[in-house]
Design a protein around this motif. Structure first.
Motif, PDB file in Angstrom:
ATOM      1  N   GLN A 114      -3.554   1.476  -9.466  1.00  9.97           N
ATOM      2  CA  GLN A 114      -4.416   2.547  -8.989  1.00  9.97           C
ATOM      3  C   GLN A 114      -3.842   3.920  -9.342  1.00  9.97           C
ATOM      4  N   PHE A 146      -1.314  -3.706  -7.336  1.00 13.68           N
ATOM      5  CA  PHE A 146      -2.600  -3.020  -7.245  1.00 13.68           C
ATOM      6  C   PHE A 146      -2.402  -1.521  -7.017  1.00 13.68           C
ATOM      7  N   SER A 147      -1.461  -1.166  -6.145  1.00 18.41           N
ATOM      8  CA  SER A 147      -1.175   0.249  -5.879  1.00 18.41           C
ATOM      9  C   SER A 147      -0.686   0.950  -7.134  1.00 18.41           C
ATOM     10  N   SER A 156      -4.146   4.603 -13.117  1.00 21.63           N
ATOM     11  CA  SER A 156      -5.525   4.682 -13.614  1.00 21.63           C
ATOM     12  C   SER A 156      -6.338   5.784 -12.952  1.00 21.63           C
ATOM     13  N   GLN A 213      -9.744  -1.840 -10.671  1.00 16.92           N
ATOM     14  CA  GLN A 213     -10.240  -2.817  -9.720  1.00 16.92           C
ATOM     15  C   GLN A 213      -9.858  -4.206 -10.219  1.00 16.92           C
ATOM     16  N   ASN A 234      -6.981   5.890  -9.746  1.00 21.29           N
ATOM     17  CA  ASN A 234      -7.771   5.151  -8.755  1.00 21.29           C
ATOM     18  C   ASN A 234      -9.018   4.490  -9.346  1.00 21.29           C
ATOM     19  N   GLN A 235      -8.986   4.175 -10.645  1.00 24.43           N
ATOM     20  CA  GLN A 235     -10.133   3.537 -11.296  1.00 24.43           C
ATOM     21  C   GLN A 235      -9.958   2.015 -11.438  1.00 24.43           C
ATOM     22  N   GLN A 272       0.829  -1.207   0.000  1.00 23.36           N
ATOM     23  CA  GLN A 272       0.000   0.000   0.000  1.00 23.36           C
ATOM     24  C   GLN A 272       0.862   1.254   0.000  1.00 23.36           C
TER      25      GLN A 272
END
Length: 227
Positions: A149, A145-146, A152, A157, A154-155, A72
């Motif tokens: 995010q 994943f970070s 993108s 998933q 934060n788009q 994260q």
């Protein structure tokens, strides 16, 4: 250089997280008998050492999900040249292509298999050092994943994630972080992504910088191969 290794920046990501808790990464290194200058002098440390350091860091901090937490806190520099290249790319799909081509810049100890099924892309992965820390596997998923995010806006998933480990004492932590169905004790580690999300333009794309970084990444890969 060890048979299986990871870029020293991944170990430095653990240290940065420890310092962020107002604990001492220097003391942690001292307790583990680890020196970046000595063990990471060629830019890499053994995958086995990386795995052991993650387990030790979990004990040092009392954090049962330290792999997720370090991921994260991800910064592009933690994946070295590859992280910056992905950020400069056109979209997530190009980022995937960069991972396929240049993953060895970060580690030569990961096996990746990709499968397109209808509207989804699945990435099956495994670390080649056995046994491997749960936290090391978690870090790879969380940091990817970070990065997705960030690029993108934060788009991004993930649709589904499967882990070969048991999820630890509170497996609901994975659902909370990733916001998707997470399975444990699976036969393989797998991330499933909607292809449509991967084709959205990156918020940080930079064609000129991408060209420079791609050429540099190719040279680094050739140097590793010849070394």
């Amino acid at each position: 250089m060890p048979r299986y290794h990871v870029a020293v920046e991944l170990v430095e990501a653990i240290a940065e997280y420890i310092d962020s808790l107002n604990l001492s990464a220097a003391e942690f290194y001292r307790q583990q008998g680890f020196s970046v200058d000595e063990e990471g002098q060629n830019g890499y440390v053994s995958l086995q050492r990386f795995s052991h350091l993650f387990d030790a860091a979990a004990d040092f901090t009392g954090e049962h999900y330290i792999g997720l937490k370090v991921g994260q806190n991800f910064l592009a520099k933690h994946w070295g040249r590859l992280g910056y290249l992905i950020m400069a790319g056109e979209n997530g799909l190009e980022g995937v292509q960069f991972i396929q081509r240049f993953a060895a810049i970060v580690t030569n100890g990961i096996e990746l298999n990709w499968l397109v099924e209808g509207k989804t892309l699945s990435c099956e992965f495994d670390l080649l050092e056995k046994p491997i820390s749960r936290h090391a596997l978690d870090y790879l998923v969380s940091s990817s994943f970070s990065l997705a995010q960030v690029t993108s806006g934060n788009q991004m998933q993930y649709e589904q994630i499967s882990f070969s480990h048991d999820g630890g004492p509170a497996p609901e932590e994975y659902q909370r972080l990733f916001g998707c169905q997470c399975q444990f004790n699976a036969s393989n580690n797998v991330i499933v992504v909607d292809m449509a999300r991967l084709t959205q333009l990156s918020a940080l794309r930079d064609p000129r910088l991408k060209k420079i970084l791609e050429e540099h990444a190719q040279q680094v890969l050739q140097d590793l191969s010849s070394g």
